[in-house]
Design a protein around this motif. Sequence first.
Motif, short mmCIF file in Angstrom:
data_model
loop_
_atom_site.label_atom_id
_atom_site.label_comp_id
_atom_site.label_asym_id
_atom_site.label_seq_id
_atom_site.Cartn_x
_atom_site.Cartn_y
_atom_site.Cartn_z
N GLU A 117 0.86 -1.18 0.00
CA GLU A 117 0.00 0.00 0.00
C GLU A 117 0.89 1.23 0.00
OE1 GLU A 117 -2.94 2.54 2.98
OE2 GLU A 117 -2.36 0.49 3.53
N LEU A 118 0.67 2.09 -0.98
CA LEU A 118 1.47 3.30 -1.11
C LEU A 118 0.68 4.49 -0.57
CD1 LEU A 118 4.29 3.88 -2.20
CD2 LEU A 118 3.28 4.36 -4.43
N LYS A 119 1.27 5.20 0.37
CA LYS A 119 0.57 6.31 1.00
C LYS A 119 1.31 7.61 0.73
CE LYS A 119 -1.24 7.83 5.48
NZ LYS A 119 -1.48 7.44 6.89
N ARG A 120 0.59 8.62 0.26
CA ARG A 120 1.23 9.93 0.05
C ARG A 120 1.24 10.69 1.37
NH1 ARG A 120 0.72 14.34 -4.87
NH2 ARG A 120 2.28 15.76 -4.01
N LEU A 121 2.42 11.19 1.73
CA LEU A 121 2.56 11.91 3.00
C LEU A 121 2.08 13.35 2.84
CD1 LEU A 121 6.07 10.66 4.19
CD2 LEU A 121 3.82 9.64 4.60
N SER A 122 1.32 13.81 3.80
CA SER A 122 0.81 15.18 3.79
C SER A 122 0.78 15.72 5.23
CB SER A 122 -0.59 15.24 3.18
OG SER A 122 -1.08 16.56 3.14
N PRO A 123 1.61 16.72 5.54
CA PRO A 123 2.62 17.37 4.70
C PRO A 123 3.70 16.38 4.23
CG PRO A 123 2.26 18.62 6.75
CD PRO A 123 1.58 17.31 6.91
N SER A 124 4.39 16.76 3.19
CA SER A 124 5.42 15.88 2.64
C SER A 124 6.57 15.70 3.63
CB SER A 124 5.98 16.45 1.34
OG SER A 124 4.96 16.53 0.37
N TYR A 125 7.01 16.81 4.24
CA TYR A 125 8.07 16.79 5.24
C TYR A 125 8.12 18.14 5.94
CZ TYR A 125 10.57 18.75 1.16
OH TYR A 125 10.94 19.49 0.06
N ARG A 126 8.90 18.23 6.98
CA ARG A 126 9.02 19.45 7.77
C ARG A 126 10.48 19.90 7.78
NH1 ARG A 126 6.22 19.33 13.44
NH2 ARG A 126 4.50 19.96 12.08
N ILE A 127 10.68 21.21 7.66
CA ILE A 127 12.02 21.78 7.78
C ILE A 127 12.06 22.65 9.04
CG2 ILE A 127 13.82 23.20 6.72
CD1 ILE A 127 12.57 22.63 4.00
N TYR A 128 13.03 22.38 9.90
CA TYR A 128 13.26 23.19 11.09
C TYR A 128 14.38 24.18 10.78
CZ TYR A 128 10.57 19.86 13.94
OH TYR A 128 9.57 19.07 14.46
N PHE A 129 14.03 25.48 10.83
CA PHE A 129 15.04 26.52 10.64
C PHE A 129 15.55 27.05 11.98
CE2 PHE A 129 12.65 26.70 6.63
CZ PHE A 129 13.70 26.57 5.73
N GLY A 130 14.85 26.69 13.05
CA GLY A 130 15.20 27.12 14.39
C GLY A 130 14.06 26.75 15.33
N LYS A 131 14.20 27.07 16.58
CA LYS A 131 13.15 26.78 17.54
C LYS A 131 11.90 27.59 17.18
CE LYS A 131 12.34 26.22 22.48
NZ LYS A 131 12.88 26.40 23.84
N ASN A 132 10.76 26.91 17.13
CA ASN A 132 9.48 27.56 16.75
C ASN A 132 9.54 28.22 15.38
OD1 ASN A 132 8.39 26.89 19.33
ND2 ASN A 132 9.43 28.69 20.21
N ASP A 133 10.43 27.73 14.54
CA ASP A 133 10.56 28.28 13.17
C ASP A 133 10.60 27.10 12.21
OD1 ASP A 133 11.01 29.80 10.95
OD2 ASP A 133 13.03 30.46 11.51
N ILE A 134 9.41 26.66 11.81
CA ILE A 134 9.32 25.46 10.96
C ILE A 134 8.56 25.77 9.67
CG2 ILE A 134 9.39 23.87 12.93
CD1 ILE A 134 6.35 23.52 12.59
N LEU A 135 8.80 24.91 8.70
CA LEU A 135 8.12 25.01 7.42
C LEU A 135 7.63 23.62 7.05
CD1 LEU A 135 7.73 27.37 5.38
CD2 LEU A 135 9.69 26.47 4.13
N ASP A 136 6.31 23.44 6.99
CA ASP A 136 5.74 22.17 6.55
C ASP A 136 5.47 22.27 5.06
OD1 ASP A 136 5.85 21.13 9.06
OD2 ASP A 136 3.72 21.32 9.51
N LEU A 193 -0.73 21.47 -4.72
CA LEU A 193 -0.15 22.58 -5.47
C LEU A 193 -0.72 23.92 -4.99
CD1 LEU A 193 1.88 23.10 -7.68
CD2 LEU A 193 0.06 22.86 -9.37
N GLU A 194 -2.02 23.94 -4.70
CA GLU A 194 -2.67 25.17 -4.24
C GLU A 194 -2.02 25.67 -2.94
OE1 GLU A 194 -7.11 26.71 -2.82
OE2 GLU A 194 -6.83 24.65 -3.49
N ALA A 195 -1.80 24.74 -2.01
CA ALA A 195 -1.17 25.12 -0.72
C ALA A 195 0.29 25.53 -0.92
CB ALA A 195 -1.27 23.95 0.25
N LEU A 196 0.94 24.93 -1.90
CA LEU A 196 2.34 25.27 -2.19
C LEU A 196 2.45 26.72 -2.68
CD1 LEU A 196 5.23 24.03 -2.32
CD2 LEU A 196 4.78 23.60 -4.74
#
Length: 493
Positions: free
Chosen positions: A82-101, A106-109
Amino acid sequence: MDKKPKVTIIGAGFAGLSAAALLAKDGFDVTVLEKNEMAGGRARTWEKDGFIFDMGPSWYWMPDVFENYYNLFGKTASDFYELKRLSPSYRIYFGKNDILDIPATLEALYKLFEELEPNSSNNLDSFLSQAKYKYDVGMNEYVFKPSHSVMEYFDPRLAISGIKLQLLGNMRKHVHKLFKNEKLRKLLEFPVLFLGATPQNTPALYSLMNYADLILGTWYPMGGMHKIVSAMQNIAETQGVKFIFNTEVTKIEVKNNIAEEIITNKGSFKTDFVVGNADYNHIEQHLLDKVNRKYDEKYWDSRTMAPSCLLFYIGLNKKLQNVLHHNLFFDENFDEHAEEIYTEPKWPSKPLFYACCPSVTDLSVAPEGCENLFFLVPVAPGLKDSETKREEYFNLLVKRFKDLTGNDISDSILFKRSYAMNDFMEDYHAFKGNAYGLANTLKQTAFLKPSMKSKVKNLLYTGQLTVPGPGVPPAIISGQVVAKEIKKKLKKA
């Protein structure tokens, strides 16, 4: 032919599995010799106390490549997992309390880009349109070329494509020309890390990876990445491929420029054709006599290798909070870490790192109430590896993980296992302990990579040190290319 030609494949990584099934389907007698206890190469698994760890690749990108391969045998991915698409795809931590999901739609992007850099959506549209073109041409034409000669690329149609593919520009210039926001720049430069080079040294062609990331999406095969290995092994065995595990090749006997016999620690095997899917450098420099080698030690030492890795597989007795399946920690200077990998190789002073927690998506990979976690730090290949150095970095990662995510795991660790250069060399004979193969720099693209062709007439190479390059989808394609080349060679014979 009265009898089936015998093809012996050294190594059961993705490229070897791919080639094995296709050759058997076409009527060859195929045997795969694998040094380790299971198929998959770097994509082996490790199980302990109810935890199942994927030891290698953890990102499922380019689902079309897998699907196209399965289709060659009348199968689809859904026949195996079973193939599952991850949503959000991944998270980037730029610092404490500074994240980007990173959103899966495409609309959300577009909305995310506008929030971070007003009026950037037009440039994003242009960037992704170019990336789609590169993906369509690159993944359907360029990667399927054996790259024996530059002449393969002297096709007027491909020459025009080559200009549009931006083979000579680099990713850093391409991204920075379109976007000013540093977070967006890091997001768009991140996928080239999979290719083993800095954005400055990676051709802009590889923005095709952004199309794979942002449009085709990040997926996960439920049960773990080893489900792909099981699927490919199943297909190969159904075609009649024989697998012999725990069998290490020690020499390739060559007479009159023909490989006639494979010597292993479990006996010898007569053969008509050999496919080298183990480490290219190891096969050439250690299994062949000097007279049969295409390259010398100086050549190999001059190659730009992709990074190695320091990995930690960790079993936790609690669930984590505020963590996704894939988490990137970009809270330190990207270029400084890259310099410590490529320019002046040394253990990184302030490393970027990656944390994967598949049990967030898949409860089957950890016992109830527990979490399956692994950390990965890219490091320069060839560094001196020691338990002391590993422990030093583990403590650093645990502290950074706590500071940035709020999760203190120090008192919740049931066990941990480290894995680094010495292990890559021991388990895979990896040249300089590399993890990802050869870096995809401009001078190591297509026909400038180590050749699929050997000096030995009936030996061809496949996998991450030859065309088309590192990564799971390219390895599967590499196996397809080498299988086609063997068919052509034996039909001429």
